[in-house]
Design a protein around this motif. Structure first.
Motif, mmCIF file in Angstrom:
data_model
loop_
_atom_site.group_PDB
_atom_site.id
_atom_site.type_symbol
_atom_site.label_atom_id
_atom_site.label_comp_id
_atom_site.label_asym_id
_atom_site.label_seq_id
_atom_site.Cartn_x
_atom_site.Cartn_y
_atom_site.Cartn_z
ATOM 1 N N ARG A 382 -8.795 47.615 -44.641
ATOM 2 C CA ARG A 382 -9.565 48.791 -44.243
ATOM 3 C C ARG A 382 -8.753 50.062 -44.489
ATOM 4 O O ARG A 382 -9.282 51.069 -44.981
ATOM 5 C CB ARG A 382 -9.935 48.687 -42.766
ATOM 6 N N ALA A 383 -7.480 50.012 -44.132
ATOM 7 C CA ALA A 383 -6.620 51.182 -44.358
ATOM 8 C C ALA A 383 -6.491 51.488 -45.838
ATOM 9 O O ALA A 383 -6.553 52.650 -46.260
ATOM 10 C CB ALA A 383 -5.242 50.934 -43.740
ATOM 11 N N GLU A 384 -6.333 50.443 -46.666
ATOM 12 C CA GLU A 384 -6.211 50.652 -48.108
ATOM 13 C C GLU A 384 -7.506 51.185 -48.708
ATOM 14 O O GLU A 384 -7.481 52.044 -49.601
ATOM 15 C CB GLU A 384 -5.820 49.342 -48.796
ATOM 16 N N ALA A 385 -8.647 50.666 -48.244
ATOM 17 C CA ALA A 385 -9.929 51.160 -48.762
ATOM 18 C C ALA A 385 -10.094 52.641 -48.444
ATOM 19 O O ALA A 385 -10.544 53.433 -49.294
ATOM 20 C CB ALA A 385 -11.077 50.344 -48.166
ATOM 21 N N LEU A 386 -9.701 53.041 -47.242
ATOM 22 C CA LEU A 386 -9.773 54.461 -46.882
ATOM 23 C C LEU A 386 -8.807 55.286 -47.714
ATOM 24 O O LEU A 386 -9.142 56.398 -48.166
ATOM 25 C CB LEU A 386 -9.453 54.628 -45.393
ATOM 26 N N ARG A 387 -7.621 54.746 -47.932
ATOM 27 C CA ARG A 387 -6.616 55.473 -48.710
ATOM 28 C C ARG A 387 -7.130 55.772 -50.111
ATOM 29 O O ARG A 387 -7.060 56.914 -50.590
ATOM 30 C CB ARG A 387 -5.332 54.654 -48.792
ATOM 31 N N TRP A 388 -7.649 54.745 -50.785
ATOM 32 C CA TRP A 388 -8.082 54.942 -52.161
ATOM 33 C C TRP A 388 -9.412 55.684 -52.245
ATOM 34 O O TRP A 388 -9.676 56.359 -53.243
ATOM 35 C CB TRP A 388 -8.122 53.608 -52.895
ATOM 36 N N ARG A 424 3.166 57.946 -49.007
ATOM 37 C CA ARG A 424 2.369 58.123 -50.219
ATOM 38 C C ARG A 424 1.067 58.869 -49.915
ATOM 39 O O ARG A 424 0.617 59.711 -50.706
ATOM 40 C CB ARG A 424 2.044 56.764 -50.825
ATOM 41 N N ILE A 425 0.469 58.572 -48.778
ATOM 42 C CA ILE A 425 -0.762 59.270 -48.403
ATOM 43 C C ILE A 425 -0.470 60.749 -48.136
ATOM 44 O O ILE A 425 -1.282 61.623 -48.458
ATOM 45 C CB ILE A 425 -1.407 58.600 -47.179
ATOM 46 N N ALA A 426 0.697 61.037 -47.576
ATOM 47 C CA ALA A 426 1.067 62.434 -47.319
ATOM 48 C C ALA A 426 1.114 63.239 -48.615
ATOM 49 O O ALA A 426 0.779 64.438 -48.624
ATOM 50 C CB ALA A 426 2.412 62.501 -46.601
ATOM 51 N N LEU A 427 1.527 62.610 -49.711
ATOM 52 C CA LEU A 427 1.528 63.317 -50.998
ATOM 53 C C LEU A 427 0.116 63.738 -51.387
ATOM 54 O O LEU A 427 -0.107 64.864 -51.861
ATOM 55 C CB LEU A 427 2.112 62.412 -52.092
#
Length: 529
Positions: A382-388, A424-427
């Motif tokens: 779920r976290a990865e789906a939101l990230r991408w 990585r998300i912060a970037l």
């Protein structure tokens, strides 16, 4: 010491799980009866002396057959065959398991047949035939319950849980798994199978990317191992899972030490898990920009039977071979039917699309990843789906929407104590805020990302093993070096302004630069532009 005294000492050592002393005593006693021979085999197995275990078990099988104890002989053959398959001697192992099957087929309603049914169910699960796996697991469960065979019941119920999880009935599946572990924790299951159940439970947690559950079961397994030292095989398997957790938590130095130790310990004991250890090493090298070493580790993992994806594809992407990465992942997705095993491939495929400035091309992969995450109630996916999803929105110029998705993804990864993902998300957040005109927040996110990733050892451009910037990143940096703004660079390269900003954020990280001027100077010093 007389033979009788040696046997008594060996039996006493065996009873207190002092495997080394037990093995020494049984060997000193000369010719052994079936019970003592079985104890010698067991001691050798726990010590990781698999060659000696195989010899002792084969002799035990022969003696049992000679005494007319066909069911016990079949069980010895099954356990020997299973061990041989796990350590990579599939031809010999399959032969022993075939003999076990033949002997058990000749016995009316032998409860030990449940072991064969469970093994067949596990194979069907690996092949993606969930209906067959479920049917066989239920048959084994019924047989075990009918005869009160706790080990078969635990194995079968666990497999029922695995099938349910892979069918998307995750809540029911995890309840089955938890129930299967009750007799394990109560000491009602044969110790040789207890370790397998603990290890398989940890593996299921990692497939689900349920990191809190993986942490809990890894800790429980380590506690169980304290009473069964040295338990070479299970200790090695647990060490691999602990290394995987350390990769997530940012303890990369310790993760590599544990993965290397596990790979060395398991090379002749469990080739599949040894392959997993080498894959973990490959991931650590890739994340730190040590691309040559990463490639070598992935290849070693592949030689041991571990699919080197998605790591190998992402390695190709880091080397600027985007089309190769896309082709590798497309082929893997075409051949992989199991949703939870598709999830990491799908996440990587979205990343490849974004690297190629094709955010729209990743929509179908992203949609499927989100469906898998929801269907399996997976915290990590779920976290990865939101990230991408956030990264894709950002690449399409929808920065305001991207912030919401990225913030939620970052919060989820932060709760799972995963600093690399948070950084990585912060970037991407920095890029999004810059696109929204919030320069202060963009700068804070950029500084936060660089601090976190630098602390993890994510390399800067000075790393001797770092291949460098991707072709698109070099194009963006060249445009910036010519004095163009982000908007002017985007027009010149026919990409969005947010995509330019995202590439620049990656350039800053790789080069250790705090500004476009410093990044341009870095590239000019190396003759890249």
């Amino acid at each position: 010491m007389t033979v009788d005294q040696a046997l008594e000492a060996a039996r006493a050592a065996y009873g207190r799980h002092d495997w080394a002393v037990a093995r020494q005593g049984f060997r000193a006693a000369g010719e052994l009866g079936t019970e003592d021979l079985g104890s010698l085999a067991t001691a050798c197995w726990w010590l990781g002396e698999v060659e000696e275990y195989a010899v002792a078990t084969a002799e035990l099988h022969r003696q049992l057959l000679g005494l007319g104890r066909a069911v016990e002989a079949a069980l010895a053959a099954f356990e020997l065959g299973y061990t041989e398959v796990v350590r990579g001697r599939e031809g010999v192992g399959v032969g022993w398991m075939a003999r076990a099957r033949r002997l058990l087929e000749e016995q009316p309603e032998a409860p030990e047949w449940g072991f064969v049914l469970a093994a067949d169910a596990q194979q069907a699960l690996v092949e993606g035939d969930l209906d067959t796996a479920g049917r066989l697991a239920r048959e084994a469960l019924a047989l075990g319950e009918r005869h009160g065979l706790s080990t078969v019941v635990a194995l079968a119920r666990f497999l029922c849980g695995c099938v349910a999880v892979h069918q998307g009935r995750t809540a029911q599946g995890l309840r089955d798994v938890d129930e299967a572990m009750l007799p394990v924790q109560a000491g009602e299951v044969d110790p040789e199978w207890v370790g397998s159940l603990y290890c398989d439970t940890m593996s299921l947690c990692f497939e689900l990317l349920d990191l809190p559950r993986a942490q809990r079961w890894t800790t429980l397994t380590e506690r169980w191992l304290e009473g069964h030292t040295p338990a070479v095989m299970f200790t090695g398997i647990c060490r691999v899972h602990r290394a995987q957790l350390r990769v997530v938590s940012g303890e990369w130095v310790r993760a590599e030490v544990e993965a290397r130790q596990a790979a060395a310990d398991l090379e002749t004991l469990d080739v599949a898990v040894a392959g997993e250890a080498h894959y973990c090493i490959g991931e650590l090298h890739r994340l730190r920009g040590q691309l040559v070493a990463a490639g070598a580790a992935y290849r070693h993992a592949h030689e041991l039977g571990r699919d080197p994806l998605p790591g190998m594809a992402l390695l190709c992407l880091q080397r600027g071979r985007r089309q190769v990465a896309a082709s590798i992942l497309d082929a893997a997705l075409a051949a992989q039917p199991r949703p939870l095993l598709r999830a990491p491939l799908l996440a990587a495929r979205v990343e490849v699309c974004l690297a190629g400035d094709d955010p729209g091309g990743g929509a179908a992969y992203l949609d499927e990843l989100a469906l898998i995450a929801d269907a399996h109630a997976s915290p990590g996916w779920r976290a990865e789906a939101l990230r991408w999803s956030g990264a894709s929105l950002l690449a399409r110029g929808r920065a305001a929407e991207a912030v919401g998705e990225l913030r939620e993804a970052q919060a989820r990864w932060r709760r799972m104590k995963a600093p690399y993902q948070v950084g990585r998300i912060a970037l991407d957040l920095a890029v999004a805020y810059e696109a929204l005109g919030d320069q202060d927040t963009a700068r804070r996110e950029q500084e936060s990302a660089v601090a976190v990733l630098t602390s993890l050892g994510v390399p800067h451009g000075s790393s001797p093993d770092l291949v460098g910037l991707t072709p698109r990143e070099l194009e963006v940096l060249t445009a910036v070096a010519d004095g163009r703004s982000n908007r002017e660079s985007a027009r010149a390269l026919h990409i969005s302004e947010s995509t330019v900003a995202r590439h620049l954020a990656n350039v800053y990280l790789k080069t250790g630069s705090a500004s476009r001027t410093a990044a341009v100077a870095w590239a000019r010093e190396r003759g890249l532009i």
